[in-house]
Design a protein around this motif. Sequence first.
Motif, PDB file in Angstrom:
ATOM      1  N   ILE A  59      42.045 -25.393  38.687  1.00 40.98           N
ATOM      2  CA  ILE A  59      42.644 -26.233  39.416  1.00 40.98           C
ATOM      3  C   ILE A  59      41.923 -27.065  41.044  1.00 40.98           C
ATOM      4  O   ILE A  59      42.346 -27.976  40.996  1.00 40.98           O
ATOM      5  CB  ILE A  59      44.262 -26.099  39.168  1.00 40.98           C
ATOM      6  CG1 ILE A  59      44.467 -26.089  37.736  1.00 40.98           C
ATOM      7  CG2 ILE A  59      44.459 -27.429  39.593  1.00 40.98           C
ATOM      8  CD1 ILE A  59      46.009 -25.711  37.486  1.00 40.98           C
ATOM      9  N   GLY A  62      39.064 -28.653  40.966  1.00 38.95           N
ATOM     10  CA  GLY A  62      39.045 -29.946  40.388  1.00 38.95           C
ATOM     11  C   GLY A  62      38.379 -29.867  38.663  1.00 38.95           C
ATOM     12  O   GLY A  62      38.069 -31.064  38.364  1.00 38.95           O
ATOM     13  N   ARG A  65      43.176 -29.596  34.796  1.00 39.96           N
ATOM     14  CA  ARG A  65      44.075 -30.512  35.046  1.00 39.96           C
ATOM     15  C   ARG A  65      44.631 -29.680  34.219  1.00 39.96           C
ATOM     16  O   ARG A  65      45.111 -28.600  32.790  1.00 39.96           O
ATOM     17  CB  ARG A  65      43.506 -31.834  35.004  1.00 39.96           C
ATOM     18  CG  ARG A  65      43.460 -32.209  33.755  1.00 39.96           C
ATOM     19  CD  ARG A  65      43.728 -33.963  33.242  1.00 39.96           C
ATOM     20  NE  ARG A  65      43.752 -33.745  32.117  1.00 39.96           N
ATOM     21  CZ  ARG A  65      45.201 -34.415  31.367  1.00 39.96           C
ATOM     22  NH1 ARG A  65      45.391 -33.875  31.272  1.00 39.96           N
ATOM     23  NH2 ARG A  65      43.942 -34.763  29.903  1.00 39.96           N
ATOM     24  N   ARG A  84      39.174 -31.140  33.297  1.00 37.94           N
ATOM     25  CA  ARG A  84      39.224 -32.692  33.568  1.00 37.94           C
ATOM     26  C   ARG A  84      38.805 -33.282  34.051  1.00 37.94           C
ATOM     27  O   ARG A  84      36.927 -33.404  34.232  1.00 37.94           O
ATOM     28  CB  ARG A  84      39.548 -32.041  34.872  1.00 37.94           C
ATOM     29  CG  ARG A  84      39.911 -33.347  35.857  1.00 37.94           C
ATOM     30  CD  ARG A  84      40.242 -32.818  37.786  1.00 37.94           C
ATOM     31  NE  ARG A  84      39.638 -34.775  38.513  1.00 37.94           N
ATOM     32  CZ  ARG A  84      40.222 -34.581  39.593  1.00 37.94           C
ATOM     33  NH1 ARG A  84      40.303 -32.883  40.219  1.00 37.94           N
ATOM     34  NH2 ARG A  84      39.337 -35.543  40.458  1.00 37.94           N
ATOM     35  N   THR A  85      38.512 -34.346  32.837  1.00 34.45           N
ATOM     36  CA  THR A  85      36.717 -34.762  32.644  1.00 34.45           C
ATOM     37  C   THR A  85      37.173 -36.333  32.513  1.00 34.45           C
ATOM     38  O   THR A  85      35.832 -37.120  33.328  1.00 34.45           O
ATOM     39  CB  THR A  85      36.817 -34.805  30.625  1.00 34.45           C
ATOM     40  OG1 THR A  85      37.562 -34.932  29.711  1.00 34.45           O
ATOM     41  CG2 THR A  85      36.344 -33.097  30.807  1.00 34.45           C
ATOM     42  N   ARG A  88      35.285 -38.106  35.889  1.00 34.55           N
ATOM     43  CA  ARG A  88      34.678 -37.126  36.239  1.00 34.55           C
ATOM     44  C   ARG A  88      33.603 -38.005  36.037  1.00 34.55           C
ATOM     45  O   ARG A  88      33.250 -37.564  34.158  1.00 34.55           O
ATOM     46  CB  ARG A  88      34.858 -35.672  36.238  1.00 34.55           C
ATOM     47  CG  ARG A  88      35.251 -35.044  37.427  1.00 34.55           C
ATOM     48  CD  ARG A  88      35.530 -33.387  37.383  1.00 34.55           C
ATOM     49  NE  ARG A  88      34.892 -32.883  38.141  1.00 34.55           N
ATOM     50  CZ  ARG A  88      34.163 -31.855  38.074  1.00 34.55           C
ATOM     51  NH1 ARG A  88      34.753 -31.286  37.495  1.00 34.55           N
ATOM     52  NH2 ARG A  88      33.088 -31.631  38.887  1.00 34.55           N
TER      53      ARG A  88
END
Length: 406
Positions: A59, A62, A65, A84-85, A88
Motif C-alpha cells: 500500500i 502505491g 489499495r 491500484r491500477t 496508474r
Amino acid sequence: MRKINTRDFRRATRSTPREVNRQIALNLVREHQPVSRADLARRMGLSRGMVTLLVGELIGEGLVREGDSADAPRGRRPTMLYLRTDDRLVVAVDVRFSRSYVMLGDLGGTQLALESFRTVYDPTELIAELAGRIGRLVDAHGAGESIEGVGLVVPGTVDRVSGRVIRSPQMGWTDVEVRDRLARATGLPVAIENAPIACALAQMWLGERGGEGAASFVYVTVSDGVGAGIVVNGQVVRGHDQAAGEFGHVPLDPEGPLCLCGSRGCFEAYTSNLATLTRYLGHDPSPRQARALLEESELTVPELVARARTGDARARRAVEETGRYLGMGLAMIVNGLNPARIFVGGEVTAAWDMIEPLVRAGIRARALTPAAADTPVIPELASAYPRLRGAAALVAEPLFAAPVIA
C-alpha cells in the motif's frame, strides 16, 4: 530445475525471503482481487501479522489499495484489497505493417482512449508521428502525472536489452534504434517487444485471474505477419540471439509464394492477413505488391469474413484456405514444442467457427501422438486488442515478475 549461472547471478540475502513473499502477496492480490488480508494469510501459509506487514508495504508503494469492507459471518468485517491500477496509466503502442494504434490505458490493460493511423515506414517519421500522438493523447486526458511508461509492440525481431529492432521484414527495417529514440521524443520510459511475445505477456500478467493455466503455452499472432511467443514454466523463451518464435518464417513449401522476408513458402506467406486478402483478390502476395495492395484496397479481413458469412463463396474459400494452412503451421508448433495450449490472436479469429474444423484437422493429420493432436487451441478475438494489452503488459510486467535471486 534451472541451472544457476555462476557468471551472472545474484546471491540471496537476509531480505530475500521478504522480497519473495512480497511479490507472492502482490500476485495473489492481482489474481484474486478483491481479497482480504486473512485470505492472503491462508493462501500464503503465513501469520496474519506478517501478511499485514507485507500489505502495508504494498500500500505504501502505491501498488495495492484498500476498498470496501465485505460481509462476514462473524467477527470484524474484512477490508478488501485491490491492485491500484485506475490512477496508474500507460500508453500502449502497436505498430503494424498496415495501421498503427495508440492507446491510453491503465496498468490492468483497460482501454481509456484509442486512435490509429496509417503506418509510416520511415523510422524517423514514425517516431515523430508517435511522439506527437502520445503527447496529444496524454494532454487531452490530463494524464501526464499518472503515466508509468510506454509499451511499444513492433513486428520483427527485437533486442530487448538495446531496444533495437534487429530485423523487421514487414517494415523493411534492419538494426533500427526505436526504443531510445521514442523515449527521448516523449520524455517517458519506453519498453519494447515484438508482437507475439507481448501477447504472451498479456496472457501471463493481464489475463483472467492472471492467466490461469498459462505456465507453458504458445501465443501465435496471425495478422499482417505471423509469429509465436513461447512461454515455458512461466518464462518467455527468447533464444540465444533474441530470435526464438519466428515460426512464421519456417517454410511449409519451399516452392511456395515469396514471403516478405525473401524466402519462399513461409507459414506467414500462406496465413497472414495479406495472404488471405490477396488470395481473395487473385494476387500473388509478393513484397513488390504488398504495400501497394494494402494502400489501394480498402478491404480488410473482418470485411472479408463478413462477405463469407453473407454468401460470397470466393471469400469463404479464401478464409477456409487460411484455416487449412494455419492447422499445418500449428501442427509444426505442436510437434516442435508440445505446449500445454496454444492461443491464436488476429483478425482471422472472427471466422473461428468457419475455420476451427480445418485447423483441428490440420493438427490431427500431422501431430505425432494422440495427446499432441488434442492440444487445446484457444482463439482471442482481435476486438479485445491483444497486442495493445501486450504493450500495456510490458509496463506492468516488472511490477509482478518474480525477483531474480540466482
